[in-house]
Design an enzyme around this catalytic site. Structure first.
Site, mmCIF file in Angstrom:
data_model
loop_
_atom_site.group_PDB
_atom_site.id
_atom_site.type_symbol
_atom_site.label_atom_id
_atom_site.label_comp_id
_atom_site.label_asym_id
_atom_site.label_seq_id
_atom_site.Cartn_x
_atom_site.Cartn_y
_atom_site.Cartn_z
ATOM 1 C CD1 TRP A 1 -7.037 11.157 1.083
ATOM 2 C CD2 TRP A 1 -6.724 13.346 0.926
ATOM 3 N NE1 TRP A 1 -5.956 11.510 2.000
ATOM 4 C CE2 TRP A 1 -6.266 12.765 2.098
ATOM 5 C CE3 TRP A 1 -7.425 14.189 0.925
ATOM 6 C CZ2 TRP A 1 -5.787 14.253 3.726
ATOM 7 C CZ3 TRP A 1 -6.947 15.729 2.139
ATOM 8 C CH2 TRP A 1 -6.265 15.063 2.749
ATOM 9 C CG ASP B 1 4.745 7.149 8.602
ATOM 10 O OD1 ASP B 1 6.163 6.894 9.160
ATOM 11 O OD2 ASP B 1 4.276 7.734 7.433
ATOM 12 N NE ARG C 1 2.522 10.447 2.763
ATOM 13 C CZ ARG C 1 2.756 9.139 3.947
ATOM 14 N NH1 ARG C 1 3.518 8.681 3.634
ATOM 15 N NH2 ARG C 1 2.775 9.345 5.180
ATOM 16 C CD1 TRP D 1 -0.719 -2.963 4.371
ATOM 17 C CD2 TRP D 1 0.091 -4.747 4.589
ATOM 18 N NE1 TRP D 1 0.393 -3.559 2.501
ATOM 19 C CE2 TRP D 1 0.613 -4.450 3.714
ATOM 20 C CE3 TRP D 1 0.474 -5.499 5.634
ATOM 21 C CZ2 TRP D 1 1.487 -5.687 2.390
ATOM 22 C CZ3 TRP D 1 1.195 -6.425 5.381
ATOM 23 C CH2 TRP D 1 1.814 -6.645 3.893
ATOM 24 C CG ASP D 2 -1.711 3.903 4.848
ATOM 25 O OD1 ASP D 2 -2.410 3.169 3.839
ATOM 26 O OD2 ASP D 2 -1.475 4.961 5.358
ATOM 27 C CG ASN E 1 0.108 6.934 1.997
ATOM 28 O OD1 ASN E 1 -1.180 7.388 2.928
ATOM 29 N ND2 ASN E 1 0.629 6.315 3.277
ATOM 30 C CB CYS F 1 -4.482 2.274 6.331
ATOM 31 S SG CYS F 1 -4.833 4.305 5.524
ATOM 32 C CG ASP G 1 -6.303 9.924 5.544
ATOM 33 O OD1 ASP G 1 -6.199 8.658 6.800
ATOM 34 O OD2 ASP G 1 -5.201 10.282 4.289
#
Length: 690
Positions: A168, A334, A410, A444-445, A447, A491, A513
Site C-alpha cells: 500500500w 466517501d 477498516r 468503485w473502491d 478497501n 480503486c 493512495d
C-alpha cells in the site's frame, strides 16, 4: 493472421512482427514450436519435422515442450490443469477437433466427460490465450487448478525476470533479477489483484530500453491469482498463470456447467522494454479499455479536503473553486450515504444521508453541471459495516466462518458477492442510485482483503473466490449497459485492483493512495511498463503532504508529476491562495492542450527516476510532449541534455516554449528543469513538426 498446414496439424498465428506456432503430433501431443520473430508456415512445418531431442532416464519427453501441460502421465512440470472426479485425479485427454473462427483458433480435447478447449487469438503482436472447460458427463468434476495458458520460451543463457511489486502506497515498483533454476511464483491470496504484485512478468537476457528481445505475459483477472516462472533443467523457461492462488480447489463443475478462464496475454518484441511497453499500451487502447479514444477529463476529488465531514453547501463551495481552475469532473468521495460519519458505519446503505443531502444527490449534481462540470461519486459496493441497515437485516450475506473469530479490517466485512441475492441487492441499489441523479462517474473502491472466506451451507464454498470476481464483472457489465454515459474507476485502497480484467470494464484506475509527487515518479515508471497513461489516475494534492510523509513540494512539481497520466486535483481548494489557484488554472489549461498526446500517444521513457533528471516523452502524430523532473542537484552539476525518441529523422520540429528549431534526432538542451526553483524542479516541453 492464422495459417493452417495442409495436414491441419500445424497452426501459425502471426502479427506484424512476431509469430506463434504449435503442432499436434501423430501421437496426439500438443507441442509448442515457436514464439518470437515472424516466420512463414513452411518454417513452422520445418520446426515440426525436427527430430525429438534425446532424453536421459528420469527426464520427460514432454516437459518444457507441451503447449498446455496437464496433470498425469510422463509430466513433472507444474501442471496448468489439475482436475478430479470421484474416481480419479489427473487428465488423459485426446484430441477431437480444431476450429478457426476468423482470427481465433480453438483446439478441443476430451477426457471422459470433460471437454477442454484451448483458445488462441493474435491481436497485433499480442497473443491472447484462454481455456474453456465444460462438463458434459453425468457426475461433477472438480477443477483444482485451471490456468489460462502455459508459455514456453526458447533456450537462452542468463534469463532475467522483471516484475512489479509493492505494498500500500508503494505499488508498481519495478524489480529486475536473474532467473535461477527452479520456480519463481508471484500472485495474490487476498481475493483481489493486490498491492503486492501486478499480474505481469517480462523476461529478457540483455535487453535495454531501446533494443533486445523481451517476452512479456499479463493476466486479466481481478481476484486471487498466480503466475509461476520456471527455469527448467534444459534452460527452457515455462510460465503458467491463471485464477486462484493454489491447487486446493477452484470450482466444481456440475453436469452441464462451463468455466472460461481469464485471458493470459503474451507479447514478444526485439525492440527492448520501451517497444514492449508501447505494444502493450496500444493493445489495451485498441482491445481492452472501453472508449479508449475518448480522453479522460480533469477531475477534482473532495476526499482530502473534507474526509467524512461533508455537506451539500461545503461540496458546492469546493465545486465553485474547482470550476474556476478548469476542472471538468467533480467527485464526491466517501461520506455521502447512510450513517457514514466515519469508517465505522454506513457501508451497504447506498442512500444519500438525509441530514447532509436532504433532497438526495440530484441538487448537488445539477449544481455541478450548471458550473460546466460532470458529477461523480464514490462507492464501495462489495463491503458492509456491521453498523449498517444492510448487515442488521442480512448478517448471513457476508463471508464468514462459523465459530471462528471474525476479522474486521477498516471496520468492515466482505459481502459474499457469489450469492445471487447479494448480486441482485447491489444491482437494485446501484441502478436506483444512478437513476436518481445525473451521475457521470463512479469511483468503485475495495478497501480490504478476503480473510474469512467461508460460506456456511454451501456445498462447495471454495467457489466464492472465483464466483465473487465473476459476479463483480457481471454487475459492472450490467450497470454499464443500463447507464452507458457513466464512467467507472477501479480503486482498491490505491492500486490493489489493477489488471487487464477490470480494465476491460472500467475507464481508468486509481494508481496509488500515495500522491506525493516524488514517490509517484517511481510508481508511475513501473506502471508504464505494462499499462498506458490513458488509465493512470494521478492527483495534485496539498503541500506539505500530510496524508503520508510531510514532504514539501512546489505546485509546479506536483502538477508536472500528475500530468503524466489522467490529471486530477485532490487538495483543499478552499485553503489555496489566489496565487496558487491562478497557477493551477494555467497548469490545467496546459494539460488540456497536451492531453491527447499524453493519453493516446506512444510513450518513451527517456530517463528513469533514479535521482537527478528523469523524463518521459509522448509522441502522437506531429506532436511531442516531454515531461521532465529534477529530483536533486549535487555539486552544481549541469543538467545533461535529453536525446528524444520516436521522431522522424528527416523532419523539422519547433519547440513551442523556446521557438528553437530542431532537425532529425533531437538533443534537447534548453527548456529542461535547472534547479532554479529548488531541488524538486519540473517542466513541460512541447515540440511540433513544421
Amino acid at each position: 493472421m492464422l495459417e493452417i498446414s495442409a495436414d491441419r496439424r500445424t497452426w501459425l498465428l502471426s502479427g506484424p512482427g512476431s509469430s506463434y506456432a504449435l503442432r499436434l503430433t501423430d501421437g496426439g501431443q500438443l507441442l509448442h514450436l515457436h514464439w518470437g520473430p515472424r516466420i512463414a508456415l513452411p518454417d513452422a512445418e520445418a520446426l515440426a519435422a525436427l527430430p525429438e531431442p534425446r532424453y536421459w532416464p528420469f527426464e520427460s519427453p514432454l516437459d518444457g515442450r507441451e503447449e498446455y501441460p496437464v496433470e498425469g502421465g510422463p509430466r513433472f512440470v507444474r501442471p496448468a490443469l489439475s482436475a478430479r472426479t470421484q474416481e480419479r485425479r489427473g487428465t488423459e485427454w485426446t484430441f477431437e477437433t480444431a476450429e478457426a473462427d476468423g482470427d481465433e483458433l480453438r483446439l478441443r480435447f476430451r477426457d471422459a466427460g470433460l471437454l477442454i478447449t484451448l483458445h488462441y487469438r493474435m491481436r497485433a503482436d499480442v497473443v491472447e490465450r484462454w481455456v474453456t472447460l465444460a462438463n458434459d458427463g453425468p457426475g461433477p468434476v472438480e477443477l483444482l487448478r485451471a490456468d489460462s495458458a502455459a508459455w514456453t520460451l526458447p533456450e537462452r543463457d542468463g534469463w532475467r525476470l522483471s516484475q512489479l511489486h509493492g505494498r500500500w502506497a508503494a505499488e508498481s515498483r519495478l524489480a529486475r533479477s536473474a532467473l535461477t533454476y527452479g520456480e519463481k511464483v508471484i500472485g495474490s491470496r487476498r481475493g483481489h489483484t493486490g498491492h503486492q504484485h501486478l499480474p505481469w512478468v517480462a523476461l529478457d537476457t540483455d535487453a535495454t530500453e531501446e533494443r533486445g528481445e523481451v517476452y512479456g505475459c499479463a493476466l486479466g483477472w481481478s481476484g486471487s491469482w498466480r503466475i509461476a516462472v520456471a527455469q527448467l533443467p534444459d534452460a527452457r523457461v515455462q510460465i503458467t498463470g491463471g485464477a486462484g492462488s493454489d491447487d486446493s480447489g477452484l470450482l466444481r463443475l456440475a453436469a452441464g456447467q462451463t468455466f472460461t478462464t481469464p485471458v493470459f496475454a503474451g507479447l514478444w518484441t526485439d525492440g527492448g522494454f520501451g517497444e514492449a511497453s508501447r505494444a502493450w499500451h496500444a493493445y489495451q487502447r485498441a482491445h481492452v479499455i472501453p472508449d479508449a479514444d475518448r480522453d479522460r477529463p480533469v477531475l477534482y476529488n473532495s476526499w482530502e479536503a473534507t474526509e467524512f465531514d461533508i455537506s451539500e453547501e461545503q461540496q458546492e463551495a469546493l465545486a465553485r473553486r474547482a470550476a474556476e481552475i478548469g476542472v471538468e469532473l467533480f467527485v464526491v468521495d466517501d461520506g455521502w450515504f447512510g450513517e457514514r460519519t466515519s469508517d465505522r458505519a454506513g457501508l451497504g446503505d447506498w442512500r444519500p444521508n438525509p441530514d447532509r443531502f436532504p433532497s438526495g444527490l440530484k441538487p448537488l449534481a445539477d449544481y455541478v453541471h450548471s458550473l460546466g462540470m460532470q458529477f461523480g461519486i464514490w462507492v464501495e459496493p462489495e463491503m458492509v459495516n456491521p453498523d449498517s441497515d444492510l448487515y442488521r437485516a442480512h448478517p448471513d450475506w457476508v463471508q464468514y466462518q462459523p465459530r471462528r473469530k471474525r476479522t474486521e479490517f477498516r471496520n468492515q466485512l466482505v459481502l459474499n458477492l457469489a450469492r445471487e441475492d447479494v448480486q441482485e441487492y447491489l444491482w437494485e441499489q446501484l441502478d436506483a442510485l444512478l437513476s436518481s441523479a445525473p451521475v457521470d462517474y463512479v469511483k468503485w473502491d475495495f478497501n480490504r482483503c478476503f480473510t474469512d472466506a467461508g460460506w456456511p451451507g454451501e456445498a462447495y464454498p471454495q467457489r466464492l473466490w472465483v464466483d465473487h470476481v465473476r459476479a463483480l464483472y457481471a454487475l459492472l457489465d450490467r450497470l454499464r449497459a443500463a447507464h452507458p454515459g457513466v464512467a467507472f474507476e477501479s480503486c482498491s485502497g490505491g492500486g490493489g485492483r489493477i489488471d487487464l480484467g477490470v480494465m476491460s470494464r472500467t475507464d481508468q484506475v486509481w494508481t496509488s493512495d500515495n500522491t506525493d509527487p516524488l514517490d509517484r515518479l517511481a510508481i508511475q515508471y513501473g506502471f508504464s511498463q505494462i499499462h498506458p497513461a490513458r488509465v493512470m489516475a494521478a492527483w495534485v494534492t496539498d503541500s506539505p503532504n500530510t496524508q503520508l510523509n510531510g514532504r514539501v513540494s512546489s505546485l509546479r512539481f506536483r502538477f508536472v508529476s500528475a500530468m503524466a497520466g489522467v490529471l486530477g486535483v485532490g487538495g483543499d481548494l478552499t485553503k489555496w491562495t489566489e496565487e496558487e489557484l491562478a497557477e493551477s488554472r494555467d497548469w490545467v489549461g496546459l494539460y488540456k492542450e497536451i492531453r491527447p498526446v499524453v493519453q493516446r500517444g506512444d510513450l518513451y521513457r527517456l530517463r528513469p527516476p533514479a535521482g537527478g533528471l528523469s523524463a518521459v516523452q509522448y509522441v502522437l502524430g506531429d506532436e511531442t510532449v516531454i515531461l521532465a523532473w529534477l529530483q536533486a542537484q549535487h555539486y552544481g552539476e549541469p543538467v545533461a541534455p535529453l536525446r528524444l525518441r520516436g521522431l522522424d529523422p528527416t523532419a523539422t520540429y519547433e519547440c513551442c516554449e523556446t521557438g528553437e528549431v530542431h532537425r532529425g534526432a533531437v538533443l534537447l538542451h534548453h527548456g529542461l528543469p535547472t534547479g532554479l526553483h529548488g531541488d524538486f524542479d519540473a517542466t513541460v516541453v512541447r515540440l511540433r513538426r513544421i
